[in-house]
Design a protein around this motif. Structure first.
Motif, PDB file in Angstrom:
ATOM      1  N   LYS A   1      -6.441  -0.755  -7.363  1.00 19.67           N
ATOM      2  CA  LYS A   1      -5.503   0.308  -7.739  1.00 19.67           C
ATOM      3  C   LYS A   1      -4.135  -0.266  -8.117  1.00 19.67           C
ATOM      4  CE  LYS A   1      -3.154   4.405  -6.136  1.00 19.67           C
ATOM      5  NZ  LYS A   1      -2.625   5.095  -4.997  1.00 19.67           N
ATOM      6  N   PRO A   2      -3.671  -0.042  -9.347  1.00 20.21           N
ATOM      7  CA  PRO A   2      -2.313  -0.455  -9.710  1.00 20.21           C
ATOM      8  C   PRO A   2      -1.294   0.288  -8.849  1.00 20.21           C
ATOM      9  CG  PRO A   2      -3.573   0.125 -11.659  1.00 20.21           C
ATOM     10  CD  PRO A   2      -4.382   0.557 -10.462  1.00 20.21           C
ATOM     11  N   GLN A   3      -0.334  -0.423  -8.328  1.00 23.33           N
ATOM     12  CA  GLN A   3       0.707   0.157  -7.469  1.00 23.33           C
ATOM     13  C   GLN A   3       2.054  -0.475  -7.830  1.00 23.33           C
ATOM     14  OE1 GLN A   3      -0.369   2.517  -5.373  1.00 23.33           O
ATOM     15  NE2 GLN A   3       1.540   2.954  -4.399  1.00 23.33           N
TER      16      GLN A   3
ATOM     17  N   GLY B   1       7.367  -3.346 -15.922  1.00 22.11           N
ATOM     18  CA  GLY B   1       6.636  -4.617 -15.963  1.00 22.11           C
ATOM     19  C   GLY B   1       6.186  -5.165 -14.634  1.00 22.11           C
ATOM     20  N   CYS B   2       6.149  -4.352 -13.592  1.00 23.15           N
ATOM     21  CA  CYS B   2       5.660  -4.830 -12.291  1.00 23.15           C
ATOM     22  C   CYS B   2       4.133  -4.855 -12.309  1.00 23.15           C
ATOM     23  CB  CYS B   2       6.150  -3.935 -11.163  1.00 23.15           C
ATOM     24  SG  CYS B   2       5.485  -4.407  -9.536  1.00 23.15           S
ATOM     25  N   PRO B   3       3.518  -6.014 -12.010  1.00 20.09           N
ATOM     26  CA  PRO B   3       2.063  -6.124 -12.060  1.00 20.09           C
ATOM     27  C   PRO B   3       1.354  -5.831 -10.732  1.00 20.09           C
ATOM     28  CG  PRO B   3       2.991  -8.283 -11.744  1.00 20.09           C
ATOM     29  CD  PRO B   3       4.155  -7.318 -11.845  1.00 20.09           C
ATOM     30  N   PHE B   4       2.088  -5.422  -9.693  1.00 19.98           N
ATOM     31  CA  PHE B   4       1.522  -5.305  -8.352  1.00 19.98           C
ATOM     32  C   PHE B   4       0.375  -4.288  -8.297  1.00 19.98           C
ATOM     33  CE2 PHE B   4       1.696  -3.822  -3.848  1.00 19.98           C
ATOM     34  CZ  PHE B   4       1.336  -5.025  -3.267  1.00 19.98           C
ATOM     35  N   ALA B   5      -0.666  -4.634  -7.545  1.00 22.04           N
ATOM     36  CA  ALA B   5      -1.815  -3.753  -7.325  1.00 22.04           C
ATOM     37  C   ALA B   5      -2.302  -3.941  -5.894  1.00 22.04           C
ATOM     38  CB  ALA B   5      -2.939  -4.076  -8.300  1.00 22.04           C
ATOM     39  N   VAL B   6      -2.861  -2.872  -5.332  1.00 22.88           N
ATOM     40  CA  VAL B   6      -3.485  -2.923  -4.013  1.00 22.88           C
ATOM     41  C   VAL B   6      -4.978  -2.800  -4.265  1.00 22.88           C
ATOM     42  CG1 VAL B   6      -3.691  -1.826  -1.757  1.00 22.88           C
ATOM     43  CG2 VAL B   6      -1.480  -1.895  -2.905  1.00 22.88           C
ATOM     44  N   GLY B   7      -5.676  -3.938  -4.183  1.00 21.61           N
ATOM     45  CA  GLY B   7      -7.087  -3.952  -4.547  1.00 21.61           C
ATOM     46  C   GLY B   7      -7.208  -3.627  -6.027  1.00 21.61           C
TER      47      GLY B   7
END
Length: 109
Positions: free
Chosen positions: A54-56, A46-52
């Motif tokens: 791109k999901p990361q 369930g981590c929503p982190f993305a770099v731009g």
């Protein structure tokens, strides 16, 4: 001395993903739950982190400074004061895990 984590400790990544612990050795229990060690797997969902675009998302936790003196089956236990890194699938460090709820009876160093 600080509290030792067990399978039902509440741990999350810095972005709100929930960590689950899969014990490597369920031989030692704390409050009826397997104690957490560095030998077990910490998986994050369930981590929503993305770099731009791109999901990361964070997917695992690697504990870098577990307990120095307390072990289970030869593996150091993870305490509330242990330092760890949340990692993406590409093993990119994403920040430290957040430990919010632990058992209160067993302590370790």
């Amino acid at each position: 001395m600080t509290n030792v984590l067990h399978v039902n400790a509440t741990v999350s990544c810095p972005h709100g993903g929930r960590a689950s612990y899969l014990p490597a050795s369920p031989r030692v229990n704390l409050s009826g739950q397997p104690a957490a060690t560095v030998a077990g797997a910490w998986l994050i969902a369930g981590c929503p982190f993305a770099v731009g675009p791109k999901p990361q998302p964070c997917v695992t936790i690697r504990w870098v400074t577990p307990a120095a003196r307390v072990t289970v089956a030869g593996a150091p236990v993870v305490t509330q004061a242990s330092t760890g890194l949340c990692l993406s699938a590409e093993q990119v460090p994403q920040g430290p895990p957040l430990v919010t709820v632990v058992q209160q009876r067993t302590k370790g160093v």
